[in-house]
Design a protein around this motif. Structure first.
Motif, PDB file in Angstrom:
ATOM      1  N   SER D  39       0.867  -1.216  -0.120  1.00 19.79           N
ATOM      2  CA  SER D  39      -0.207   0.084  -0.034  1.00 19.79           C
ATOM      3  C   SER D  39       0.965   1.174  -0.051  1.00 19.79           C
ATOM      4  O   SER D  39       0.641   2.357  -0.706  1.00 19.79           O
ATOM      5  N   ASP D 157      -5.603  -1.795  -4.637  1.00 22.41           N
ATOM      6  CA  ASP D 157      -5.079  -2.445  -3.543  1.00 22.41           C
ATOM      7  C   ASP D 157      -6.213  -3.408  -2.764  1.00 22.41           C
ATOM      8  O   ASP D 157      -7.156  -3.121  -2.119  1.00 22.41           O
ATOM      9  N   GLU D 158      -5.792  -4.783  -3.104  1.00 21.78           N
ATOM     10  CA  GLU D 158      -6.595  -5.840  -2.734  1.00 21.78           C
ATOM     11  C   GLU D 158      -8.061  -5.596  -2.969  1.00 21.78           C
ATOM     12  O   GLU D 158      -8.970  -5.548  -1.934  1.00 21.78           O
TER      13      GLU D 158
HETATM   14 MG   LIG Z   1      -2.019  -2.743   2.545  1.00 23.57          MG
END
Ligand SMILES: [Mg+2]
Ligand SMILES: Nc1ncnc2c1ncn2[C@@H]1O[C@H](COP(=O)(O)OP(=O)(O)OP(=O)(O)O)[C@@H](O)[C@H]1O
Ligand SMILES: Nc1ncnc2c1ncn2[C@@H]1O[C@H](COP(=O)(O)OP(=O)(O)OP(=O)(O)O)[C@@H](O)[C@H]1O
Ligand SMILES: [Mg+2]
Lengths: 221, 356, 228, 356, 228
Positions: D39, D157-158
């Motif tokens: 991240s 991000d995911e």
């Molecule tokens: Mg992360």
């Protein structure tokens, strides 16, 4: 409020060793009147005018017959940057006076100007009391104004800068005091009022720039 | 635990109506698609939102009853709740977040904080503020915070969603240990089949706010009826009948007069029961037994049914003892072997996952 | 030029008044603000608006009406008299009530806006961890709304120190009992005692700014902690 | 795309130091354990936090250069960023969240909003406020918001962590389509191997803020060196050599003079290239070819090496053509078949996952 | 009893003054508050404390010092005179400056606390979606800090309406140009014209409360929208 300093001096002279508890609560006469009507714990009211003591006398809080003029204010034209000889020297510039509706000095000023036919509200800056009026001029924001002689003396303004206004041009600025019901049977109050009649008191009042009152007799009308 | 409740809750566009008696000790998995009402149910149970209708009883004590109008406030229910979003306190360090619940009297078992912190690898983070944590770190802290709050009932809302496989495996072990050591009842919300397989003693399937299936995972898996995610897998429960120390293999017997199923490893002691999960894709069929292959398991089975609705991979069910196994094979195999119901076959099983 | 004994008395009185007012306002204002922030009642706008009203009237005028209310037969004075047997006007209690009323908005409004911006999810988390409403407030709300409380305190305190219209009216400028610093200062200006006015004003400012600086530095330390 | 950067960033307790030239068109997967800096890297690329040291260039234009001190503000970089926590605007309805970026001039391709809303099943939620959405719904809205912002570079991000298997499958298809149709470069952060397999054209493995492996997934998978998650799987790329319409199967040739590998379904046209993923657990070995089984693939292979470090399941590598396949078998099979390097064997492959 | 023409003039003047003051304060105070909320400078506590100072001094006294500053040779008056050739005292501009100075804390402090409670993540999201700093502020900060702005506006406006000590001092009570309502009201009380005082006060209150009610109802509608 405008008589606070002289009053302090008077008190000091009346009671040099400060053996008595004499508290001075100063505010505009209007406020004081309202407070007295609401039962403020005052014994004597030294008003800046005669109207409100009269009302108090009629309405009850004041002791009938205790009212008298302890001092008469004197109006002066002040021009910090000039040396006026008479009202003729009124500049065609902003003029500071007290609010005629709230301040006796203002009322007097109004009468004077009207008499001279120089009443121009547009050019006038009104202080809500004579102290503010003085500050307007003193701070240099207004070149001239009608203030109390007492102030000029207190602030030791050079006499060249100001001239007394002919008292005939306005109703006398009578500052009356009245003894309040609360003080009934308070020997100190009586004593102090006695003292105010005394010669030394009258002299001190004079030194502070007022004309001493003419005593109870005058108060009748 | 005994958590019995019947709750109705309505949001515009969504109705939740669930009645359950959860008698089972152990871990109950709440399983269902996104938006089916899992988190809402947890909120209602935790008392963060009182259910608009219904009653909730835990171990006999009444948490809510809309008849009598009683609602026990959330802080008096002694639940530990791990929110889907971690909800750490931003003004407190990780340390202080973890010890937040310390001052309160709670019914549950106190855990060894330092041990837990090690197990969840939080030691290096203790002084950080939440807004400096990574997603997975937040989630781990939230879990630890809930565990350390000495709850009598643990509600986990997708507690592993932001974690990598290693951490997930570790934490799943941890959760299971906790559950067993402290007999801590857990309701576990998840999307992930592997978590269900790994953890669930009891399974509840939700859809659009209703329970569509509930019971022992063994029953729910492998039958076509239920959720597609569960269909392609059979769970067999058996006991360890024999240990081959030299080859490091264990024989699992899934019923008398059935040949054992051999699995790798000897971690499970003799006679302990284990659950095997067989995936339809991992089973092949043969007309006769084979030799000279690395395939360790060749099970005699009887073909039960053939389902060709799925165009690409026909779906075959075979019976092994009284267990039904799903098998997915190719059309070609179907024709080559001339498969038909009733046929006796050998099921070739390559790999077997042992769930627990 | 040294401060007169009177000035010191006034200073002391002012501090008492301001601190007491702020304290009481916090005690009263916090639950009120909380209620305003969370109720969904239609009519909540009415108390909301009323809170701000004391500001609208000029202090002296407000004081004037308070004076009427304080009168032994006034709506406040009567019950008070019945309870305590004494009057309200020209007493410290009277001043206190006046100041509280007048400074109410400075405390309630900042708190309300603070509470409304608060993330409810965190409160839920705290509850689920065993925190009662009260300790939830102590451990979550107060720290997270620290700045709002700071604002409330600063405005409330400072305004009470400076305000004099009301006080002058209902207090009656009685040295030692109701003459607060602001009035003393006002007096000096009105009676043209500039030197003393300057001195007093300077002292007051110096005093206040050091107070505020202290307050803010403390807050800053805290904050520095909070935001890593 | 051409995104080249070398950034250093330090937090107390964590150092990130990454240098990459991402020349590839397509989807780059950022893969790594929790807290490894994924991240953070996205934040730096997006310009939400300027890197303390380094430079970032995208298609020749300079986004940051700590030498010259230039930093292009985030809003001028035309990136679409899906945060790990959705970060929807609480005061705006879903609708308004989606149209938030409408007023801004952006370099990327505008998408058909209504279509996207259907594909992500957001239609019923449009009027809701974010705080009334479920976790998965939030995540879908966040994704849609980013896609609709007409980005030139997409940072995810995911994005699927809170979604169930069905939705994930759908959205992965969607992402792939987008990428192909609009040639939209994507950097995709994930923990999930299946997402990497499904989507990644290029793979970057991070650990503690450093790149430990980078390249074509085909290379990275299957070799022991890299991350354990990748070791147990081989990826084979081949082209569709033949279609068996009747049996609905396709023959994939992974190299001349190699027998084809048969997979179920005929979705892929003749001569298209596909990637097959073979899991070590899904491969069995046999000394001779078999008949009469449902096993469709029996590949001639040569045993390369045997690795017994893992106590329970020995690890065998076999060569199929010039592809190396990992095989995991039992000790017993090892002894029974007397396996040794150089031996010619048949690899029995039951199921084959086709990644794309 | 009808309002005198003077009263109406005063009312009009008051509205102008209050609205202008509030407006300017918002324009000046917002960036200042934003800076205070986000800077990490050590010395930020100093401006922070200074903001609150105008409150400390009694209005008349503050007015008195302003009067000195406004004088043609004063620190404010001199440059102003040099620029415009006219004086500041007893002019509307003068009043405006005075009110702005005096009401500054009521605007800056609530805004600052609002800004500090804001979730930075949302701003990042907005930036990543293409919003410039400015439109980020317009579309995210303002709506999310709506309540803080409301507080700032209410306090600022109401206080300017009611405040009269400063105005009295630097205004000079010139009908139509510097005589605001509060002074007129003060006059009525001062001159014992209670009937008119009551009338004026009543009118002022009625007017203000309806204004506030309007404001809050609007806010409430908005809010109702936001919180589903
Ligand atoms: Mg992360
Ligand atoms: N406060 C609310 N107001 C209106 N609708 C709501 C509210 N809270 C939840 N919902 C709706 O209720 C449904 C269930 O939400 P819930 O969060 O329980 O889903 P979920 O099962 O947790 O999904 P996920 O797995 O994505 O978290 C969703 O459709 C959501 O939009
Ligand atoms: N503002 C910050 N201050 C200090 N440390 C930080 C900060 N932001 C991140 N970190 C640390 O940097 C490391 C990487 O964080 P990051 O969020 O990039 O991890 P990640 O790869 O996204 O992990 P995850 O998959 O769990 O989200 C973490 O150890 C985190 O604690
Ligand atoms: Mg959920």
């Amino acid at each position: 409020a405008n008589f606070k300093q002289p009053l302090e001096r008077l008190v000091r002279q009346f009671d040099p060793e400060q053996q008595h508890q004499i508290a001075i609560s100063s505010a505009s006469t209007g406020v004081l009147y309202t407070q007295i009507r609401q039962g403020a714990p005052f014994d004597i009211l030294l008003a800046a005018d005669s109207a409100r003591p009269e009302r108090l006398e009629q309405e009850g809080p004041g002791i009938a017959g205790s009212r008298f003029t302890y001092a008469i204010g004197q109006l002066a034209l002040w021009q910090p940057k000039g040396h006026p000889d008479s009202l003729k020297d009124l500049l065609d510039a902003p003029l500071a006076i007290a609010n005629p509706r709230t301040a006796p000095y203002g009322l007097a000023a109004q009468q004077v100007l009207k008499a001279l036919d120089r009443w121009q509200p547009a050019q006038q800056v009104q202080g809500s009391n004579i102290a503010q009026t003085f500050q307007f001029i003193h701070s240099g924001n207004v070149p001239q104004g009608l203030v109390a002689r007492a102030q000029l003396i207190q602030q030791s303004i050079p006499p060249a800068q100001w001239v007394l206004v002919d008292p005939e041009l306005h109703q006398p600025i009578e500052q009356q005091l009245i003894q309040l019901q609360r003080s009934a049977g308070n020997p100190l109050a009586d004593a102090f009022i006695e003292f105010l009649h005394s010669a030394e008191a009258r002299q001190l009042i004079e030194q502070n720039g007022y004309v001493p009152g003419k005593g109870i007799t005058h108060a009748a009308h | 635990m005994s958590l019995t409740f019947a709750v109705q809750h309505h949001y515009n566009g969504f109705d939740l109506d669930i009645e359950l008696q959860l008698e089972t000790e152990g871990i109950t998995a709440l399983f269902g698609p996104s938006g089916c009402g899992k988190s809402t149910l947890l909120r209602l149970l935790a008392g963060l939102e009182p259910a608009q209708q219904g009653r909730i009883h835990f171990h006999g004590e009444c948490w809510q009853d809309s008849q009598t109008g009683t609602v026990l406030p959330a802080n008096r229910r002694d639940i530990g709740l791990v929110f889907q979003d971690a909800r750490l306190f931003p003004h407190l360090s990780v340390q202080d977040n973890l010890s937040f619940s310390a001052p309160y009297r709670r019914g549950g078992m106190p855990l060894d904080a330092s041990l837990l912190i090690d197990q969840l690898q939080l030691a290096p983070l203790l002084l950080q503020k939440p807004d400096t944590l990574s997603g997975g770190q937040k989630q781990r802290v939230a879990l630890a915070r809930a565990l350390l709050s000495r709850p009598r009932l643990l509600l986990l809302d997708e507690p592993l969603s932001a974690l990598d496989r290693e951490s997930r495996r570790l934490i799943m072990d941890l959760i299971e240990q906790l559950q067993q050591r402290h007999a801590l009842p857990i309701i576990y919300v998840t999307h992930a089949v592997d978590e269900v397989l790994r953890l669930a003693d009891h399974l509840v399937c939700l859809q659009q706010g209703k329970v569509i299936a509930e019971g022992d995972p063994l029953q729910l898996f492998g039958q076509q009826g239920t959720l597609p995610q569960l269909g392609n897998r059979a769970l067999l429960r058996g006991r360890v009948a024999q240990l081959d120390i030299q080859d490091r293999m264990s024989a699992i017997s899934c019923g008398r007069d059935l040949p054992p199923i051999w699995i790798a490893g000897t971690d499970h002691a003799q006679d302990t029961t284990v659950t095997l999960s067989l995936q339809a894709e991992d089973i092949a069929l043969s007309l006769q037994p084979l030799s000279g292959t690395s395939l360790q398991n060749q099970l005699p089975v009887e073909l039960v049914s053939i389902d060709q609705t799925n165009s690409d991979r026909p779906w075959v069910q075979v019976r092994f003892g009284d267990h039904l196994l799903p098998v997915s094979i190719s059309h070609r195999a179907l024709t080559q072997l001339e498969l038909r119901p009733g046929q006796q076959l050998w099921a070739l099983i390559k790999s077997i996952a042992v769930e627990h | 030029m040294l401060p007169t004994e009177q000035d010191l008395a006034a200073l002391w009185l002012t501090l008492q008044l301001a601190s007491l007012t702020t304290l009481i306002l916090l005690l009263l204002g916090t639950p009120f603000a909380w209620w305003l922030a969370h109720t969904h009642r239609r009519w909540k706008v009415i108390p909301e608006a009323l809170v701000a009203l004391p500001l609208i009237l000029p202090p002296t005028v407000l004081g004037f009406y308070l004076l009427l209310a304080f009168a032994p037969d006034g709506i406040l004075g009567a019950p008070w008299h019945w309870l305590t047997g004494s009057g309200l006007a020209f007493t410290f209690t009277g001043l206190l009530i006046g100041s509280i009323l007048y400074s109410l908005p400075f405390v309630v409004q900042p708190l309300q806006s603070g509470f409304e911006q608060l993330d409810q999810g965190l409160l839920q988390a705290a509850r689920s961890l065993g925190a009662s409403r009260l300790s939830c407030f102590r451990r979550i709300v107060i720290p997270l709304c620290r700045r709002s409380f700071l604002t409330a305190i600063t405005l409330g305190f400072a305004h009470t120190v400076g305000e004099f219209g009301v006080v002058l009216m209902i207090g009656g400028n009685i040295p030692g009992s109701t003459q607060v610093l602001s009035i003393a200062l006002y007096d000096h200006v009105e009676t043209l005692e500039y030197a003393r006015a300057h001195w007093l004003a300077g002292g007051l400012l110096l005093f206040s700014i050091s107070l505020l600086l202290l307050l803010y530095s403390l807050n800053r330390r805290q904050q520095a902690e909070i935001i890593r």
